[in-house]
Design a protein around this motif. Structure first.
Motif, PDB file in Angstrom:
ATOM      1  N   LEU A 229      -2.618  29.067 -41.326  1.00 30.55           N
ATOM      2  CA  LEU A 229      -2.182  29.720 -42.552  1.00 30.55           C
ATOM      3  C   LEU A 229      -0.705  30.076 -42.397  1.00 30.55           C
ATOM      4  O   LEU A 229      -0.290  30.614 -41.368  1.00 30.55           O
ATOM      5  CB  LEU A 229      -3.018  30.976 -42.825  1.00 30.55           C
ATOM      6  N   TYR A 230       0.067  29.721 -43.406  1.00 22.66           N
ATOM      7  CA  TYR A 230       1.510  29.929 -43.384  1.00 22.66           C
ATOM      8  C   TYR A 230       1.923  30.776 -44.579  1.00 22.66           C
ATOM      9  O   TYR A 230       1.362  30.650 -45.664  1.00 22.66           O
ATOM     10  CB  TYR A 230       2.253  28.600 -43.469  1.00 22.66           C
TER      11      TYR A 230
ATOM     12  N   PHE B  94      -0.134  31.748 -38.911  1.00 26.60           N
ATOM     13  CA  PHE B  94      -1.346  32.192 -38.230  1.00 26.60           C
ATOM     14  C   PHE B  94      -2.157  30.985 -37.793  1.00 26.60           C
ATOM     15  O   PHE B  94      -2.278  30.005 -38.531  1.00 26.60           O
ATOM     16  CB  PHE B  94      -2.246  33.010 -39.164  1.00 26.60           C
ATOM     17  N   VAL B  95      -2.750  31.084 -36.607  1.00 27.69           N
ATOM     18  CA  VAL B  95      -3.832  30.194 -36.229  1.00 27.69           C
ATOM     19  C   VAL B  95      -5.056  31.089 -36.095  1.00 27.69           C
ATOM     20  O   VAL B  95      -5.117  31.950 -35.213  1.00 27.69           O
ATOM     21  CB  VAL B  95      -3.574  29.455 -34.909  1.00 27.69           C
ATOM     22  N   LYS B  96      -5.976  30.872 -36.990  1.00 28.86           N
ATOM     23  CA  LYS B  96      -7.107  31.815 -37.139  1.00 28.86           C
ATOM     24  C   LYS B  96      -6.527  33.209 -37.328  1.00 28.86           C
ATOM     25  O   LYS B  96      -5.707  33.426 -38.206  1.00 28.86           O
ATOM     26  CB  LYS B  96      -8.049  31.696 -35.951  1.00 28.86           C
ATOM     27  N   GLU B  97      -6.895  34.164 -36.498  1.00 26.49           N
ATOM     28  CA  GLU B  97      -6.397  35.527 -36.721  1.00 26.49           C
ATOM     29  C   GLU B  97      -5.145  35.842 -35.917  1.00 26.49           C
ATOM     30  O   GLU B  97      -4.580  36.932 -36.047  1.00 26.49           O
ATOM     31  CB  GLU B  97      -7.488  36.548 -36.398  1.00 26.49           C
ATOM     32  N   SER B  98      -4.664  34.889 -35.123  1.00 23.81           N
ATOM     33  CA  SER B  98      -3.527  35.147 -34.239  1.00 23.81           C
ATOM     34  C   SER B  98      -2.213  34.675 -34.852  1.00 23.81           C
ATOM     35  O   SER B  98      -2.140  33.593 -35.425  1.00 23.81           O
ATOM     36  CB  SER B  98      -3.737  34.423 -32.902  1.00 23.81           C
TER      37      SER B  98
ATOM     38  N   ALA C 245       2.288  41.203 -41.771  1.00 21.43           N
ATOM     39  CA  ALA C 245       1.255  40.239 -42.157  1.00 21.43           C
ATOM     40  C   ALA C 245       0.040  40.404 -41.270  1.00 21.43           C
ATOM     41  O   ALA C 245       0.167  40.661 -40.069  1.00 21.43           O
ATOM     42  CB  ALA C 245       1.785  38.809 -42.050  1.00 21.43           C
ATOM     43  N   GLU C 246      -1.118  40.246 -41.886  1.00 21.21           N
ATOM     44  CA  GLU C 246      -2.362  40.326 -41.142  1.00 21.21           C
ATOM     45  C   GLU C 246      -3.310  39.228 -41.611  1.00 21.21           C
ATOM     46  O   GLU C 246      -3.234  38.770 -42.742  1.00 21.21           O
ATOM     47  CB  GLU C 246      -3.024  41.709 -41.342  1.00 21.21           C
ATOM     48  N   ARG C 247      -4.204  38.884 -40.726  1.00 20.16           N
ATOM     49  CA  ARG C 247      -5.249  37.921 -41.070  1.00 20.16           C
ATOM     50  C   ARG C 247      -6.503  38.301 -40.285  1.00 20.16           C
ATOM     51  O   ARG C 247      -6.875  37.665 -39.312  1.00 20.16           O
ATOM     52  CB  ARG C 247      -4.830  36.482 -40.759  1.00 20.16           C
ATOM     53  N   THR C 248      -7.125  39.319 -40.742  1.00 15.18           N
ATOM     54  CA  THR C 248      -8.313  39.837 -40.073  1.00 15.18           C
ATOM     55  C   THR C 248      -9.474  38.874 -40.217  1.00 15.18           C
ATOM     56  O   THR C 248      -9.773  38.389 -41.318  1.00 15.18           O
ATOM     57  CB  THR C 248      -8.710  41.201 -40.666  1.00 15.18           C
ATOM     58  N   GLY C 249     -10.118  38.558 -39.097  1.00 23.63           N
ATOM     59  CA  GLY C 249     -11.276  37.675 -39.132  1.00 23.63           C
ATOM     60  C   GLY C 249     -10.934  36.214 -39.341  1.00 23.63           C
ATOM     61  O   GLY C 249     -11.823  35.374 -39.467  1.00 23.63           O
ATOM     62  N   GLY C 250      -9.664  35.914 -39.398  1.00 27.19           N
ATOM     63  CA  GLY C 250      -9.257  34.525 -39.524  1.00 27.19           C
ATOM     64  C   GLY C 250      -9.530  33.891 -40.879  1.00 27.19           C
ATOM     65  O   GLY C 250      -9.552  32.667 -41.001  1.00 27.19           O
TER      66      GLY C 250
ATOM     67  N   GLN D 273      -5.385  22.027 -41.842  1.00 26.92           N
ATOM     68  CA  GLN D 273      -6.482  21.872 -40.899  1.00 26.92           C
ATOM     69  C   GLN D 273      -6.037  22.212 -39.483  1.00 26.92           C
ATOM     70  O   GLN D 273      -4.852  22.202 -39.162  1.00 26.92           O
ATOM     71  CB  GLN D 273      -6.989  20.437 -40.943  1.00 26.92           C
ATOM     72  N   ALA D 274      -6.998  22.447 -38.642  1.00 31.42           N
ATOM     73  CA  ALA D 274      -6.728  22.773 -37.242  1.00 31.42           C
ATOM     74  C   ALA D 274      -6.295  21.533 -36.482  1.00 31.42           C
ATOM     75  O   ALA D 274      -6.531  20.400 -36.913  1.00 31.42           O
ATOM     76  CB  ALA D 274      -7.980  23.345 -36.599  1.00 31.42           C
ATOM     77  N   GLY D 275      -5.649  21.755 -35.357  1.00 30.27           N
ATOM     78  CA  GLY D 275      -5.385  20.661 -34.435  1.00 30.27           C
ATOM     79  C   GLY D 275      -4.083  19.953 -34.716  1.00 30.27           C
ATOM     80  O   GLY D 275      -3.011  20.490 -34.533  1.00 30.27           O
ATOM     81  N   VAL D 276      -4.154  18.724 -35.168  1.00 29.98           N
ATOM     82  CA  VAL D 276      -2.965  17.888 -35.326  1.00 29.98           C
ATOM     83  C   VAL D 276      -2.073  18.435 -36.424  1.00 29.98           C
ATOM     84  O   VAL D 276      -2.471  18.562 -37.570  1.00 29.98           O
ATOM     85  CB  VAL D 276      -3.361  16.434 -35.671  1.00 29.98           C
TER      86      VAL D 276
END
Lengths: 115, 115
Positions: A32-33, A49-53, A67-72, A96-99
């Motif tokens: 998430l950007y 963010f990658v998930k909640e981090s 900025a926050e992203r609780t629970g991803g 999407q995740a990964g690439v």
């Protein structure tokens, strides 16, 4: 499939007030950007963010932005206290995740006006 | 530093004529290149991307773009413009080395197609 949604679509606040923007990414997107476009200039990266981090927050202008992203899942971007130069359109995007060659899908944006 | 330049703030084309929206970039390492379009009161929509392979990439709505490594360009083209193509177009780049995936955008080019 629902796209990226953002709330509110518009916000008008006075200098010194607080505003919280929300972004709901596409379901299953880990990345998430947040981006911002100010006064017709280029769209600038704020954070990732990658998930909640928080993966990268190098674009955050100062510590008035949180900025926050609780629970991803959804993310919020709080501006406190708002200044005139914070006016602009805030975009959220997810991918999407990964690439990281995957394209990012953008929401409609939140137009913030600080008076 | 990474950057994207869209040298034309506005491009005017007659319907049925070919259109080109220019983009040049500067990035370390191999670039990942993207074009997005923003219609009035809408979010950014992904048009096409270049990751690797054939220098000519085709995307949505009949658009295509040509990657030119020696000229560090990624111009957007369409053989026959439609009035409905009128919108704001953004070019973006990401470096292969930037594993975070953040995009660097140009300032945008306003395309106006007249009947």
């Amino acid at each position: 499939e629902a796209g990226v949604t953002q709330f509110p679509s518009h916000s008008v606040i006075e200098k010194g007030q607080t505003v919280t923007l929300r972004c709901d990414p596409i379901s299953g997107h880990d990345n998430l950007y947040w981006y911002r476009r100010v006064m017709g200039k280029e769209i600038k990266f704020l954070l990732h963010f990658v998930k909640e981090s928080k993966q990268d927050e190098s674009g955050m202008p100062n510590n008035r932005f949180l900025a926050e992203r609780t629970g991803g899942t959804y993310s919020t971007l709080k501006v406190q206290p708002a200044e005139l130069e914070d006016s602009g359109v805030y975009f959220c995007a997810s991918s999407q995740a990964g690439v990281y060659a995957y394209e990012q899908y953008f929401g409609p944006g939140t137009r913030l006006t600080v008076t | 530093a990474q950057s994207v330049a869209q040298p034309e703030d506005q491009v005017n084309v007659a319907e049925g004529n070919p259109l080109t929206v220019k983009c040049t970039y500067s990035v370390s390492g191999n670039p990942y290149l993207f074009w997005y379009v923003q219609y009035p009161n809408r979010g950014l929509q992904f048009l096409l991307k270049y990751i690797t392979g054939d220098n000519l990439v085709k995307g949505s709505y009949g658009f295509e773009a040509e990657f030119n490594k020696s000229q560090t360009s990624f111009h957007l083209k369409k053989p026959s413009a439609l009035v409905s193509d009128s919108a704001l177009y953004f070019c973006a780049v990401r470096s292969y080395y930037n594993q975070g995936g953040k995009l660097i955008f140009g300032q945008g080019t306003e395309l106006s197609v007249k009947p």
